[in-house]
Write a protein that holds these residues in place. Structure first.
Motif, mmCIF file in Angstrom:
data_model
loop_
_atom_site.group_PDB
_atom_site.id
_atom_site.type_symbol
_atom_site.label_atom_id
_atom_site.label_comp_id
_atom_site.label_asym_id
_atom_site.label_seq_id
_atom_site.Cartn_x
_atom_site.Cartn_y
_atom_site.Cartn_z
ATOM 1 N N LYS A 255 0.842 -1.191 0.000
ATOM 2 C CA LYS A 255 0.000 0.000 0.000
ATOM 3 C C LYS A 255 0.880 1.245 0.000
ATOM 4 C CE LYS A 255 -4.037 -2.067 0.400
ATOM 5 N NZ LYS A 255 -3.594 -3.474 0.328
ATOM 6 N N GLY A 256 0.331 2.343 -0.530
ATOM 7 C CA GLY A 256 1.052 3.602 -0.559
ATOM 8 C C GLY A 256 1.086 4.263 0.804
ATOM 9 N N MET A 257 1.556 5.500 0.822
ATOM 10 C CA MET A 257 1.660 6.224 2.085
ATOM 11 C C MET A 257 0.307 6.414 2.748
ATOM 12 S SD MET A 257 3.436 7.672 4.421
ATOM 13 C CE MET A 257 5.075 7.708 3.708
ATOM 14 N N LEU A 258 -0.763 6.565 1.955
ATOM 15 C CA LEU A 258 -2.099 6.768 2.505
ATOM 16 C C LEU A 258 -3.098 5.929 1.721
ATOM 17 C CD1 LEU A 258 -4.014 8.372 4.419
ATOM 18 C CD2 LEU A 258 -4.214 10.067 2.570
ATOM 19 N N VAL A 269 -1.885 5.168 7.375
ATOM 20 C CA VAL A 269 -0.654 5.875 7.014
ATOM 21 C C VAL A 269 0.508 4.901 7.225
ATOM 22 C CG1 VAL A 269 0.905 7.773 7.574
ATOM 23 C CG2 VAL A 269 -1.574 8.116 7.683
ATOM 24 N N ALA A 270 1.247 4.632 6.165
ATOM 25 C CA ALA A 270 2.364 3.683 6.262
ATOM 26 C C ALA A 270 3.330 4.136 7.345
ATOM 27 C CB ALA A 270 3.077 3.577 4.919
ATOM 28 N N PHE A 271 3.597 3.242 8.284
ATOM 29 C CA PHE A 271 4.465 3.554 9.418
ATOM 30 C C PHE A 271 5.246 2.294 9.774
ATOM 31 C CE2 PHE A 271 5.315 4.816 13.907
ATOM 32 C CZ PHE A 271 5.824 6.082 13.665
ATOM 33 N N GLY A 310 -2.202 15.359 7.686
ATOM 34 C CA GLY A 310 -1.391 16.216 8.554
ATOM 35 C C GLY A 310 -0.202 15.469 9.129
ATOM 36 N N LEU A 311 -0.429 14.210 9.525
ATOM 37 C CA LEU A 311 0.670 13.404 10.056
ATOM 38 C C LEU A 311 1.718 13.139 8.984
ATOM 39 C CD1 LEU A 311 1.914 11.670 12.326
ATOM 40 C CD2 LEU A 311 0.628 9.735 11.394
ATOM 41 N N ILE A 312 1.273 12.860 7.773
ATOM 42 C CA ILE A 312 2.218 12.602 6.679
ATOM 43 C C ILE A 312 3.108 13.822 6.461
ATOM 44 C CG2 ILE A 312 2.399 12.221 4.193
ATOM 45 C CD1 ILE A 312 -0.147 10.524 4.410
ATOM 46 N N CYS A 313 2.518 15.005 6.498
ATOM 47 C CA CYS A 313 3.311 16.235 6.335
ATOM 48 C C CYS A 313 4.329 16.381 7.467
ATOM 49 C CB CYS A 313 2.383 17.452 6.302
ATOM 50 S SG CYS A 313 1.298 17.529 4.860
ATOM 51 N N TYR A 317 8.438 16.369 7.096
ATOM 52 C CA TYR A 317 9.276 17.438 7.665
ATOM 53 C C TYR A 317 10.362 16.844 8.564
ATOM 54 C CZ TYR A 317 10.653 20.979 11.082
ATOM 55 O OH TYR A 317 11.376 21.791 11.910
ATOM 56 N N PHE A 318 9.972 15.912 9.430
ATOM 57 C CA PHE A 318 10.925 15.302 10.360
ATOM 58 C C PHE A 318 12.023 14.563 9.601
ATOM 59 C CE2 PHE A 318 12.336 11.945 13.291
ATOM 60 C CZ PHE A 318 12.635 12.718 14.420
ATOM 61 N N ALA A 319 11.653 13.831 8.545
ATOM 62 C CA ALA A 319 12.635 13.078 7.770
ATOM 63 C C ALA A 319 13.641 14.003 7.103
ATOM 64 C CB ALA A 319 11.929 12.225 6.725
#
Length: 451
Positions: A255-258, A269-271, A310-313, A317-319
């Motif tokens: 699956k993709g990121m979302l 959300v892929a984690f 929002g979490l993906i964003c 940013y963190f990465a």
């Protein structure tokens, strides 16, 4: 009796006589059942309190548990015990104290020599973990940690597995929220599935608490180092597993990121924080046990798509911040500013965590019948499913301390049921035939199965 290195004497302060008296209470050649290293840290405090409660239950069952706390400062160790005594209402005056510092090899050796199982809460493990693992193996102590850092976990397996096996000790990483729900959830699923599993998807959801509750910066530092050193993992993995796993006939599309999962009605959300640990367990299933490896994907689950985006964003940013050296230095120096308060050195307030709960929902797909060999391929598509749910208190500290102590107690009380004679291994390998799940349920977690 015990010699204390001069580099540590400066930490004793006015409480030196009290410390030496408590240290000398251990007879020569005797070991504490558990030693909590890093007891004065944010997570370490929760682990101390959990061990205190478990020790009380063990005493009630007439199987006393001997334990000690270890760290650099005797004053802070006694403060940690005082806090634990206040939170638990238990008398902890007889708990042992050990001075140990990751920069002092001699002190680590002495700590490990007094331990049956070292409960290591000192991270980031990429910086401070190997010294403790090495000391444990050299001195015959088993070791559990709560690392989620693939480079450390797989590097320790590559470097120390044979030595740990020869020493007869179990070195088991990822014994907290990373990655006990995934690992033991899959073990439980395999045992309860009437057939043969092909794949599993994990969705993590939380409820209660305060959505703005900050995370302790120790977690942030571990994640930042894992991202910064991500290039190392491919090299380590090629040495650990020179041959690739066989390609499954019924391969699950990543699956993709979302994406929206209709079966659980969640936006995923892929984690993939647990995926490297699960992969190592599945390698063991295939390479050692001759069983079919399970395809595994992990997601954070949200009811609202905008929250997920929002979490993906935030993750992106963190990465980026962690990728560049200069921005990473700013992050580590000014975590509150660089993360807009998402991470804080003081961590979360206890009251903000009390109502926070998590649920890990694992959805498995497979076949109702099992083939004779794990290398055989089913011609038909999977026709059966199973769902395992694991729930517990706040994942970062309450559940993590509960899981970590359950793992340590399992090695202590059920070592003969742990995998092999010893070695560096995942929880899914080490505890597959033990009652670690029962220990967690006994301490307040819930595990349910639906087919």
């Amino acid at each position: 009796m015990f010699r204390i290195s001069s580099s540590l004497l400066s930490h004793l302060g006015n409480s030196s006589h009290s410390f030496i008296a408590r240290m000398a209470s251990l007879a020569p050649g005797q070991r504490y059942d558990l030693v909590i290293f890093g007891a004065t840290g944010f997570t370490g405090q929760y682990v101390v309190e959990e061990v205190a409660r478990v020790a009380q239950k063990e005493e009630a069952s007439k199987v006393p548990l001997t334990w000690a706390v270890a760290g650099r400062s005797s004053n802070k160790l006694q403060e940690a015990l005082a806090t634990a005594q206040k939170e638990t209402g238990l008398d902890l005056k007889d708990v042992g104290l050990i001075l140990a510092d990751v920069s002092d090899k001699d002190s680590l050796n002495k700590m490990a020599a007094q331990s049956s199982v070292v409960v290591n809460c000192v991270g980031p493990y990429q910086l401070y973990g190997e010294q403790v693992v090495s000391a444990c193996i050299d001195n015959g102590a088993s070791h559990v940690d709560i690392s989620g850092e693939p480079q450390f976990l797989e590097g320790m397996q590559l470097k120390y597995n044979e030595a740990a096996e020869a020493a007869g000790v179990h070195i088991v990483g990822a014994c907290g929220y990373d990655s006990i729900p995934a690992e033991m959830g899959l073990v439980h699923m395999i045992k309860n599935f009437k057939g043969e599993l092909n794949s599993a998807q994990l969705f993590v959801t939380t409820k209660g608490g305060n959505s703005k509750t900050p995370i302790h910066t120790g977690t942030m530092e571990s994640a930042a180092l894992a991202i910064a050193n991500n290039s190392e993992i491919a090299k380590i993995r090629r040495q650990l597993f020179p041959k690739p796993l066989p390609k499954p006939k019924h391969k699950v599309t990543k699956k993709g990121m979302l994406h929206k999962n209709e079966s659980v009605n969640l936006w995923g959300v892929a984690f993939p924080t647990d995926e490297p640990v699960v992969y190592r367990t599945q390698r063991h299933r295939h390479d050692v046990l001759g069983q079919r490896p399970i395809q595994f994907q992990q997601f954070l689950g949200f009811r609202n798509a905008f929250t997920a985006i929002g979490l993906i964003c935030g993750m992106a940013y963190f990465a980026v911040v962690c990728y560049f050296n200069w921005t990473r230095k700013l992050l580590l120096k000014y975590p509150e500013i660089m993360t807009a308060g998402a991470f804080r050195r003081a961590g979360a307030d206890r009251e903000a965590l009390k109502d926070l709960k998590f649920t890990s929902t694992i959805i498995g797909q497979g076949w109702s019948e099992t083939l004779l060999s794990g290398s055989d391929q089913h011609s038909e598509a999977p026709d059966s499913s199973i769902t395992v749910k694991i729930s517990g208190p706040d994942p970062g500290y309450g559940a993590t301390s509960l899981m970590m102590v359950a793992c340590a107690m399992t090695i202590l009380r059920e070592k003969q049921k742990c995998a092999g004679r010893g070695g560096v291994m995942t929880p899914g390998v080490a505890f597959a035939e033990t009652s670690v799940i029962d220990r967690m349920v006994d301490r307040g977690m819930t595990v349910t199965v639906k087919q």
